[in-house]
Design a protein around this motif. Structure first.
Motif, PDB file in Angstrom:
ATOM      1  N   ASP A  67      -8.297  16.979   0.162  1.00  0.00           N
ATOM      2  CA  ASP A  67      -8.462  15.782  -0.202  1.00  0.00           C
ATOM      3  C   ASP A  67      -8.566  14.655   0.912  1.00  0.00           C
ATOM      4  O   ASP A  67      -7.685  14.630   1.705  1.00  0.00           O
ATOM      5  N   PRO A  68     -10.009  14.264   1.571  1.00  0.00           N
ATOM      6  CA  PRO A  68      -9.981  13.707   2.821  1.00  0.00           C
ATOM      7  C   PRO A  68      -9.286  12.345   2.931  1.00  0.00           C
ATOM      8  O   PRO A  68      -8.798  12.080   3.882  1.00  0.00           O
ATOM      9  N   ARG A  69      -9.180  11.632   1.705  1.00  0.00           N
ATOM     10  CA  ARG A  69      -8.436  10.326   1.633  1.00  0.00           C
ATOM     11  C   ARG A  69      -7.000  10.639   1.853  1.00  0.00           C
ATOM     12  O   ARG A  69      -6.473   9.906   3.000  1.00  0.00           O
ATOM     13  N   GLU A  70      -6.329  11.442   1.178  1.00  0.00           N
ATOM     14  CA  GLU A  70      -4.956  11.692   1.145  1.00  0.00           C
ATOM     15  C   GLU A  70      -4.526  12.419   2.610  1.00  0.00           C
ATOM     16  O   GLU A  70      -3.593  12.095   3.051  1.00  0.00           O
TER      17      GLU A  70
ATOM     18  N   ASP B 297       0.758  -1.250  -0.061  1.00  0.00           N
ATOM     19  CA  ASP B 297       0.080   0.007   0.079  1.00  0.00           C
ATOM     20  C   ASP B 297       0.834   1.208   0.059  1.00  0.00           C
ATOM     21  O   ASP B 297       0.564   2.322  -0.607  1.00  0.00           O
TER      22      ASP B 297
ATOM     23  N   GLU C   9      -2.316   9.885   9.304  1.00  0.00           N
ATOM     24  CA  GLU C   9      -2.171   8.507   9.893  1.00  0.00           C
ATOM     25  C   GLU C   9      -0.707   7.993   9.820  1.00  0.00           C
ATOM     26  O   GLU C   9      -0.152   7.306  11.048  1.00  0.00           O
TER      27      GLU C   9
ATOM     28  N   GLN D 261      -8.654  15.164  -5.002  1.00  0.00           N
ATOM     29  CA  GLN D 261     -10.104  15.505  -5.033  1.00  0.00           C
ATOM     30  C   GLN D 261     -10.447  16.317  -3.751  1.00  0.00           C
ATOM     31  O   GLN D 261     -10.710  16.164  -2.665  1.00  0.00           O
TER      32      GLN D 261
ATOM     33  N   SER E 199      -6.145  12.049   5.367  1.00  0.00           N
ATOM     34  CA  SER E 199      -6.243  11.028   6.355  1.00  0.00           C
ATOM     35  C   SER E 199      -5.084  10.233   6.236  1.00  0.00           C
ATOM     36  O   SER E 199      -4.370   9.865   7.427  1.00  0.00           O
ATOM     37  N   ARG E 200      -4.612   9.793   5.170  1.00  0.00           N
ATOM     38  CA  ARG E 200      -3.291   9.117   5.146  1.00  0.00           C
ATOM     39  C   ARG E 200      -2.111   9.786   5.624  1.00  0.00           C
ATOM     40  O   ARG E 200      -1.331   9.205   6.305  1.00  0.00           O
TER      41      ARG E 200
ATOM     42  N   ILE F 173     -11.149  14.449  10.855  1.00  0.00           N
ATOM     43  CA  ILE F 173     -10.122  13.620  10.163  1.00  0.00           C
ATOM     44  C   ILE F 173      -9.488  13.121  11.340  1.00  0.00           C
ATOM     45  O   ILE F 173      -9.011  11.772  11.426  1.00  0.00           O
TER      46      ILE F 173
END
Length: 351
Positions: free
Chosen positions: A225-228, A168, A234, A184, A230-231, A193
């Motif tokens: 971009d919420p996904r990136e 990943d 994290e 995005q 958050s990554r 987040i």
């Protein structure tokens, strides 16, 4: 041609050659720092050399004043044309220089990106050997009856999870560094987040004997971009947990920095990073001190470089500094709107 004009021609040639040589030396000197200006001066040097030669030849010959005036006016009339030609050459030279510089920079970026990708692939290939060897050893132990099947299965599943995380990381690193990558972007609450990341990391922290906590101060609205994002958060939190001794804490605090940015500050208890190494922590796969060696705990050494890349793609930045007992990473992303920070605060749960 009459022999009487030969002396005048010789004088004109010598004077024009001397002026032209001097002008050429000046143009060459200017070209080292400002090529466009040198291109503009070139035609003027030609006019100056020609005018000097004509003036010298006039002194050596007896000509009517009307002829002398006509020649001089012809030279003056040629100056605008020389200026136009010089400006065209200057613009063209400047464009060629800019295109060349852009091409060189693009080649250097591509070469650096390709070099980083090759290094990451090499690191992944090397680091994958350990979990693969563990899986094989566990399978052989179960087959030979040395290990209980249930224990072997648990170990194989753990190594599988470790390898999945490494893959990943590799995919995320490659995607974020791919040409033309786009995020995005949308309005997000950075506090939410961070709270979700802390809740997810809480079991890992508990197993490591580390406390995780945090707080959100003021308005945490951002465009991201919420996904990136958050990554990235994290990665910072897990990185802090990995390098914090048992009994200590990792904090992830969110605050607004003026009207332009929201900052996520992740502090750990790693004991600090040597000052000479602070500038290297975001390099992919960088091998520094034992306190911050990428790859420990199943990582690939790309986690912090992914954080930095996510910040850059958002138009923000990520920095690190030593604090009392550890270090602090500040991830900065653009805030939503220009309202002033509110004085209210809320807890970012996770432990």
């Amino acid at each position: 041609m009459s022999l009487e004009v030969l002396p005048a021609i010789a004088v004109a040639a010598v004077v024009a050659g001397a002026v032209g040589l001097g002008g050429a030396l000046i143009v060459l000197a200017v070209a080292r720092r400002r090529p466009a200006l040198a291109a503009a001066l070139g035609p003027l040097v030609v006019i100056a050399a020609l005018g000097s030669g004509v003036a010298a030849s006039i002194q050596a010959m007896v000509l009517p004043k009307s002829a002398v005036s006509a020649v001089l006016w012809l030279l003056v009339a040629a100056v605008p044309s020389a200026l136009v030609v010089g400006l065209v050459l200057a613009v063209r030279t400047q464009r060629l220089g800019a295109d060349r510089a852009a091409a060189v920079a693009a080649r250097e970026r591509d070469a650096a990106a390709e070099s980083r990708r090759r290094e990451v692939v090499a690191w992944i290939s090397h680091d994958l050997r350990a979990p693969l060897a563990s899986v094989r050893a566990l399978a052989e132990a179960a087959e030979d009856g040395v290990a209980a099947p249930a224990d072997a299965i648990r170990g194989i599943l753990a190594e599988n999870a470790r390898m999945s995380g490494m893959v990943d990381d590799l995919l995320a690193y490659s995607r974020l560094h791919a040409p033309g990558v786009r995020l995005q972007l949308e309005p997000v609450d950075v506090g939410d987040i961070v709270s979700d990341v802390l809740a997810t990391a809480a079991p890992i922290a508990q197993a490591a004997g580390v406390r995780v906590d945090g707080a959100v101060v003021g308005d945490a609205a951002a465009v991201a971009d919420p996904r990136e994002l958050s990554r990235a958060v994290e990665n910072l939190v897990l990185n802090g947990i990995r390098h914090t001794p048992r009994g200590r804490a990792v904090r992830a605090d969110v605050a607004r920095d003026g009207a332009e940015a929201v900052v996520v500050s992740v502090s750990d208890g790693c004991g600090g990073i040597p000052e000479a190494d602070l500038g290297h922590v975001f390099e992919p796969g960088w091998r520094g001190t034992s306190a911050r060696t990428p790859g420990q705990g199943g990582g690939t050494g790309t986690g912090l470089s992914i954080v930095q890349r996510v910040a850059e793609l958002h138009g923000g930045a990520c920095s690190v500094e030593n604090v009392d007992g550890g270090c602090r990473f500040d991830l900065r992303v653009p805030g939503a709107g220009a309202q002033a920070p509110r004085s209210s605060s809320r807890r970012a749960t996770g432990s």
